[in-house]
Design an enzyme around this catalytic site. Structure first.
Site, PDB file in Angstrom:
ATOM      1  N   SER A   1      24.139 -30.235 -62.982  1.00  0.00           N
ATOM      2  CA  SER A   1      25.599 -30.782 -62.117  1.00  0.00           C
ATOM      3  C   SER A   1      26.319 -29.679 -62.604  1.00  0.00           C
ATOM      4  CB  SER A   1      25.936 -31.885 -61.596  1.00  0.00           C
ATOM      5  OG  SER A   1      26.754 -32.240 -60.684  1.00  0.00           O
TER       6      SER A   1
ATOM      7  N   TYR B   1      29.625 -39.688 -62.128  1.00  0.00           N
ATOM      8  CA  TYR B   1      28.308 -39.214 -61.544  1.00  0.00           C
ATOM      9  C   TYR B   1      28.506 -38.183 -62.985  1.00  0.00           C
ATOM     10  CZ  TYR B   1      25.155 -36.139 -59.750  1.00  0.00           C
ATOM     11  OH  TYR B   1      24.103 -34.405 -59.242  1.00  0.00           O
TER      12      TYR B   1
ATOM     13  N   LYS C   1      25.614 -37.126 -65.727  1.00  0.00           N
ATOM     14  CA  LYS C   1      24.717 -35.403 -66.366  1.00  0.00           C
ATOM     15  C   LYS C   1      25.071 -34.737 -67.514  1.00  0.00           C
ATOM     16  CE  LYS C   1      22.408 -35.170 -62.435  1.00  0.00           C
ATOM     17  NZ  LYS C   1      20.971 -35.757 -61.920  1.00  0.00           N
TER      18      LYS C   1
END
Ligand code: UDP
Length: 314
Positions: A113, A137, A141
């Site tokens: 991402s 988040y 990643k």
């Protein structure tokens, strides 16, 4: 080909496109956010969890490559529950890599991402940019990208991380539309198209350092995104790890997306100015020259098609 997260929005689009072009597919999904009814009858479906190694091993039977879409993907939720993101994304991928090694599966394409970059120092963002994620988040990643890089070096894995910017749009296939079916929906384009006077779409921040005061993002059509995955997996040969940004290379502000939706629907979209959302950077635009040059990938759909396809899928 194993497609983890194949019951979700992006994964199910990959399943459909790859199945119809002749790939033999197994889907692995725990259906925590995906939908079992998105998986076509013709593919092998292992409903299981990345936290269960026996289920992963079952899914890997007769597989030569993995497209790893499965994971938690909401910034806000990751701020509230970082442990969940650590467990599912990082520990889950650790399990997947261990089972791939055990089963001698050497090819991996991972859904990374733009959130790995955090607040960018330079726009557009290159793959060589500093990675300082601003939320759990993005941190998960990035941790996975690093884990895959180590695996490639130590255990001869051949891997690509694709760093998605904002994925949008939908695919119309024989079974009907495959589209975003999130609950609750947090993404801008579906929220704009569902806006009503009773429940107007919120504009998260109108005082950003951008020309119209709203955040700028780089939207890429899900069909273009899957095309990049096919090119990526087909390019894997020798061991190593490469990273590619996937966007359109163009930025649109929240207000510009709303204007595109007004054009598509032919009516005014009700909106309400709201405070900034935690963890949002002002501008994210991808430099996609590496994917263009190395993967020979060219995004073909513009923001109008992403809005029109999302609208048609309702
Ligand atoms: N956004 C917004 N209202 C919404 C949803 C999103 O203003 O209801 C903004 C959000 O702050 C961001 C952009 O739209 O600047 C894209 O957000 P989205 O959640 O679609 O994707 P993200 O950038 O978080 O991956």
């Amino acid at each position: 080909m194993l497609i983890t997260g194949g019951a979700g929005y992006i994964g199910s689009t990959a399943v459909e496109i790859m199945r119809s072009t002749g790939y033999e597919i197994t889907v692995f999904d725990d259906c925590s956010t995906g939908h079992a009814d998105s998986v076509p009858a013709q593919v092998r479906f292992v409903q299981g969890s990345l936290l269960n190694v026996a289920e992963i091993a079952d899914a890997l039977i007769d597989v030569d490559a993995v497209l790893h879409f499965a994971g938690k993907s909401l910034v806000g939720e990751s701020v509230e529950n970082p442990a969940l993101y650590q467990r599912v994304n990082v520990d889950g991928t650790r399990n997947l890599l261990d089972e791939m090694h055990r089963a001698n599966v050497k090819k991996l394409v991972f859904s990374s991402s733009a959130a790995t970059y955090g607040q960018p120092q330079e726009i557009p963002i290159k793959e060589s940019a500093e990675t300082v994620p601003t939320n759990p988040y993005g941190a998960t990643k990035l941790a996975i990208d690093q884990m895959i890089a180590t695996e490639a070096k130590m255990l001869n894995l051949s891997a690509i991380s694709l760093r998605y910017f904002n994925v949008a749009g939908a695919l119309n296939c024989q079974r009907g539309w495959l589209a975003e079916r999130h609950n609750p929906e947090t993404h801008l384009i579906p929220n704009v198209l569902r806006s009503s006077t009773d429940n107007p779409v919120r504009i998260f921040g109108t005082d950003w350092q951008t020309p119209d005061g709203t955040c700028i993002r780089d939207y890429v059509h899900v069909v273009d995104l899957i095309d990049a995955h096919i090119k990526a997996v087909e390019s894997l040969s020798s061991s190593g790890h490469e990273i590619f940004n996937l966007g359109s290379g163009d930025g649109f502000s929240v207000r510009e997306v709303i204007a595109a939706a007004e054009k598509a629907t032919g009516h005014k979209i009700p909106t309400i100015d709201s405070p900034r959302r935690a963890g949002d950077p002002a501008v994210l635009i991808a430099d996609i020259s590496k994917a263009r040059q190395v993967l020979k990938w060219t995004p073909t759909f513009g923001i109008e098609a992403m809005v029109a396809d999302t609208l048609a899928s309702f």
